[in-house]
Enzyme design. Structure first.
Site, mmCIF file in Angstrom:
data_model
loop_
_atom_site.group_PDB
_atom_site.id
_atom_site.type_symbol
_atom_site.label_atom_id
_atom_site.label_comp_id
_atom_site.label_asym_id
_atom_site.label_seq_id
_atom_site.Cartn_x
_atom_site.Cartn_y
_atom_site.Cartn_z
ATOM 1 N N ASP A 1 -4.719 3.445 -1.942
ATOM 2 C CA ASP A 1 -5.731 3.780 -0.931
ATOM 3 C C ASP A 1 -6.235 5.200 -1.114
ATOM 4 O O ASP A 1 -5.527 6.162 -0.821
ATOM 5 C CB ASP A 1 -5.120 3.652 0.469
ATOM 6 C CG ASP A 1 -5.030 2.209 0.923
ATOM 7 O OD1 ASP A 1 -6.036 1.482 0.776
ATOM 8 O OD2 ASP A 1 -3.968 1.817 1.426
ATOM 9 N N HIS B 1 -1.142 -1.309 -4.272
ATOM 10 C CA HIS B 1 -2.432 -1.033 -3.619
ATOM 11 C C HIS B 1 -2.573 0.480 -3.430
ATOM 12 O O HIS B 1 -1.709 1.125 -2.838
ATOM 13 C CB HIS B 1 -2.472 -1.767 -2.278
ATOM 14 C CG HIS B 1 -3.788 -1.671 -1.576
ATOM 15 N ND1 HIS B 1 -4.890 -2.419 -1.936
ATOM 16 C CD2 HIS B 1 -4.189 -0.903 -0.532
ATOM 17 C CE1 HIS B 1 -5.903 -2.136 -1.136
ATOM 18 N NE2 HIS B 1 -5.505 -1.206 -0.278
ATOM 19 N N HIS C 1 -8.366 0.884 -4.011
ATOM 20 C CA HIS C 1 -9.263 0.725 -2.862
ATOM 21 C C HIS C 1 -9.896 2.079 -2.577
ATOM 22 O O HIS C 1 -9.256 2.975 -2.019
ATOM 23 C CB HIS C 1 -8.430 0.215 -1.667
ATOM 24 C CG HIS C 1 -9.214 0.027 -0.416
ATOM 25 N ND1 HIS C 1 -8.610 -0.177 0.809
ATOM 26 C CD2 HIS C 1 -10.545 -0.007 -0.183
ATOM 27 C CE1 HIS C 1 -9.528 -0.325 1.738
ATOM 28 N NE2 HIS C 1 -10.714 -0.218 1.168
ATOM 29 N N MET D 1 -11.500 -5.754 5.546
ATOM 30 C CA MET D 1 -10.711 -4.796 6.329
ATOM 31 C C MET D 1 -10.437 -5.391 7.706
ATOM 32 O O MET D 1 -11.367 -5.795 8.410
ATOM 33 C CB MET D 1 -11.459 -3.477 6.507
ATOM 34 C CG MET D 1 -11.552 -2.588 5.284
ATOM 35 S SD MET D 1 -9.974 -2.197 4.506
ATOM 36 C CE MET D 1 -9.056 -1.447 5.854
ATOM 37 N N MET E 1 -12.033 4.349 -0.571
ATOM 38 C CA MET E 1 -12.705 4.586 0.715
ATOM 39 C C MET E 1 -13.366 5.951 0.622
ATOM 40 O O MET E 1 -12.962 6.918 1.275
ATOM 41 C CB MET E 1 -11.668 4.526 1.846
ATOM 42 C CG MET E 1 -11.179 3.109 2.098
ATOM 43 S SD MET E 1 -9.635 3.065 3.023
ATOM 44 C CE MET E 1 -8.479 3.282 1.671
ATOM 45 N N ASP F 1 -6.623 -6.467 4.399
ATOM 46 C CA ASP F 1 -6.015 -5.136 4.407
ATOM 47 C C ASP F 1 -6.081 -4.555 5.811
ATOM 48 O O ASP F 1 -7.164 -4.306 6.336
ATOM 49 C CB ASP F 1 -6.796 -4.245 3.427
ATOM 50 C CG ASP F 1 -6.182 -2.874 3.237
ATOM 51 O OD1 ASP F 1 -5.128 -2.590 3.834
ATOM 52 O OD2 ASP F 1 -6.787 -2.085 2.477
ATOM 53 N N MET G 1 -8.821 8.053 -0.012
ATOM 54 C CA MET G 1 -9.665 8.442 1.135
ATOM 55 C C MET G 1 -10.167 9.863 0.944
ATOM 56 O O MET G 1 -9.403 10.733 0.530
ATOM 57 C CB MET G 1 -8.838 8.388 2.417
ATOM 58 C CG MET G 1 -8.201 7.051 2.678
ATOM 59 S SD MET G 1 -7.184 7.147 4.152
ATOM 60 C CE MET G 1 -6.563 5.461 4.206
ATOM 61 N N SER H 1 0.847 -1.199 0.000
ATOM 62 C CA SER H 1 0.000 0.000 0.000
ATOM 63 C C SER H 1 0.877 1.242 0.000
ATOM 64 O O SER H 1 1.571 1.517 0.986
ATOM 65 C CB SER H 1 -0.910 0.021 1.230
ATOM 66 O OG SER H 1 -1.416 1.339 1.398
HETATM 67 C C1 DX5 Z 1 -6.366 1.540 5.699
HETATM 68 C C2 DX5 Z 1 -5.889 1.217 4.295
HETATM 69 C C3 DX5 Z 1 -4.813 0.186 4.284
HETATM 70 C C4 DX5 Z 1 -3.601 0.591 5.030
HETATM 71 C C5 DX5 Z 1 -2.739 -0.585 5.278
HETATM 72 O O1 DX5 Z 1 -7.415 2.404 5.671
HETATM 73 O O2 DX5 Z 1 -6.932 0.728 3.495
HETATM 74 O O3 DX5 Z 1 -4.480 -0.216 2.969
HETATM 75 O O4 DX5 Z 1 -2.872 1.601 4.403
HETATM 76 O O5 DX5 Z 1 -1.682 -0.161 6.049
HETATM 77 P P1 DX5 Z 1 -1.094 -1.025 7.235
HETATM 78 O O6 DX5 Z 1 -0.505 -2.246 6.616
HETATM 79 O O7 DX5 Z 1 -0.090 -0.096 7.824
HETATM 80 O O8 DX5 Z 1 -2.224 -1.333 8.173
HETATM 81 ZN ZN ZN Z 2 -6.452 -0.374 1.436
#
Ligand code: DX5
Ligand code: ZN
Length: 217
Positions: free
Chosen positions: A34, A32, A65, A136, A67, A174, A36, A7
């Protein structure tokens, strides 16, 4: 074969290209991504522009991903030659079936993610339509949190559903994955493991990728 999806949320953004090349060279399978929005989760990360800055720097497929609230509005932005999966949250999609069909209509594989408090049974009506389910194992929003151990049972429950109803489904985990627990989740049935802080936070990133891969070999 189990696969690894670093990620980039936990990468050093000032060296994003270099660090992406490093994990690719070490044998990682996906990047990956992320995303947000500060609404669905209490943090803002980055959008499609940052992801697209990696085009040409890596051949690794993007595992996106989202979010975010109202993901349908932004799906097209994440379609690139590298994009393999786009995953949305069941909690953010009142018309989940429509959203899944929308992703597929763009030529991208469709994933659905479940927050820690959302049961596997919420996938009952849609499981056959999915390419990937992302469980998650932390509350989404931040890297570096601790693995919530009830996720292990959810993996096993989903594995049963996969075996009986959609054998080609990919199960992804994840949140909070480390050298200590990565084998537990793959043994439980995970196909793709996301690792953020315990990979990009390691003193030697390349070595850490190899160590993680060896464990899930
Ligand atoms: C959390 C993300 C994850 C996160 C994983 O909201 O979706 O992908 O970055 O990071 P670690 O491995 O540090 O939990
Ligand atoms: Zn993620």
């Amino acid at each position: 074969m189990n696969r690894l999806a670093p990620s980039i949320l936990s990468a050093d953004f000032s060296k994003l290209g270099e660090q992406t090349e490093l994990v690719e060279k070490a044998g990682a399978h996906f990047i990956h991504v992320d995303v947000m929005d500060g609404h669905f989760v209490p943090n803002i990360s980055f959008g499609s522009t940052v992801m697209k800055s990696l085009l040409g720097k890596t051949k690794l497929p993007f595992d996106v991903h989202l979010m975010i609230e109202n993901p349908d509005r932004y799906l097209e932005d994440f379609v690139t030659d590298n994009t393999e999966y786009i995953t949305v949250h069941v909690e953010a999609c009142p018309h989940l079936h429509r959203t899944i069909q929308h992703i597929k209509s763009l030529g991208i594989k469709a994933g659905v993610s479940l927050n820690p408090a959302t049961p596997i049974s919420s996938l009952e009506a849609i499981i056959e339509d999915l390419d990937l389910v992302l469980i998650m194992s932390v509350n989404p929003g931040f890297g570096g949190q601790k693995y919530i151990s009830s996720a292990t049972e959810k993996i096993k429950e989903l594995k049963k559903m996969k075996d009986s109803r959609n054998p080609n489904l990919e199960i992804e985990i994840d949140g909070g994955i480390t050298l200590e627990n990565i084998k537990i989740v793959t043994d439980a049935g995970v196909d793709i493991v996301v690792v953020g802080s315990s990979l990009f936070g390691a003193p030697d990133i390349e070595k850490r990728v190899k160590e993680l891969l060896e464990l899930i070999g």
